[in-house]
Design a protein around this motif. Sequence first.
Motif, PDB file in Angstrom:
ATOM      1  N   HIS A  23      27.990  44.663  41.308  1.00 42.38           N
ATOM      2  CA  HIS A  23      29.621  44.430  41.034  1.00 42.38           C
ATOM      3  C   HIS A  23      29.480  42.673  40.586  1.00 42.38           C
ATOM      4  O   HIS A  23      29.744  42.387  39.707  1.00 42.38           O
ATOM      5  N   SER A  65      30.694  42.291  36.580  1.00 39.76           N
ATOM      6  CA  SER A  65      31.793  41.978  36.723  1.00 39.76           C
ATOM      7  C   SER A  65      31.217  40.468  35.731  1.00 39.76           C
ATOM      8  O   SER A  65      32.139  39.882  34.610  1.00 39.76           O
ATOM      9  N   HIS A  92      36.208  40.624  44.320  1.00 34.26           N
ATOM     10  CA  HIS A  92      36.418  41.558  43.415  1.00 34.26           C
ATOM     11  C   HIS A  92      37.488  40.727  42.656  1.00 34.26           C
ATOM     12  O   HIS A  92      38.989  41.017  42.263  1.00 34.26           O
ATOM     13  N   GLU A 112      39.310  39.359  39.340  1.00 32.40           N
ATOM     14  CA  GLU A 112      38.631  39.478  37.745  1.00 32.40           C
ATOM     15  C   GLU A 112      39.508  38.303  37.601  1.00 32.40           C
ATOM     16  O   GLU A 112      38.585  38.098  36.404  1.00 32.40           O
ATOM     17  N   TYR A 145      36.461  36.092  36.946  1.00 31.21           N
ATOM     18  CA  TYR A 145      35.091  36.081  36.331  1.00 31.21           C
ATOM     19  C   TYR A 145      35.467  35.905  35.205  1.00 31.21           C
ATOM     20  O   TYR A 145      34.641  35.274  34.086  1.00 31.21           O
TER      21      TYR A 145
END
Length: 190
Positions: free
Chosen positions: A60, A64, A158, A160, A163
């Motif tokens: 992940h 990502s 997680h 976004e 990232y």
Amino acid sequence: MPHIALPEGLPGIRGAMAFRPETAKPLNELVEVLLHNPGTLSEGERELIATYVSYLNDCHYCQSIHGAIAAAHLNGDEELVRRVKADFQHAAIPDKLKALLVIVAKVQKGGRSVTTEDVAAARRLGATDHEIHDTVLIAAAFCMYNRYVDGLDTIQPHDEAMYRERGKAVAREGYVAISKTYLPAEPVAR
């Protein structure tokens, strides 16, 4: 929860690298050469290669962050990155890159899976020996990076937006320069 006591606040490979800066240096230098230095494949294309193999390895963090870096190099086109991961054969990327991604998938399974026919197909679409070499090395290196990140069970947010912002910074500054924001100037004695 990571398997070992990694520095807090540094997700993914950054925490592992901060834990062992003396190994981080050559790892960052390798990725700088493969993904950031000038080459005949664009930085965005090379980041797509790293993203795709990381996707195949189900890492992940790496898929990502490298997807975000790829998007930053591709005028923010996050949809293209998603499309490449889901079905690169129908993504709006050059046929040469599609042929190289076939090789990437074979390397991810095992280096001996790459066939003479795979390489010939890439060459027919314009891939040079240098590009084929670097594609194989990016795929192989990212199998290692993915296993490093997942094998230590690093923190993999997680978020976004995190990232996306980090991806823009790496795209702009490169791997060696950005590593100075989380690696000590001198290796830490253990």
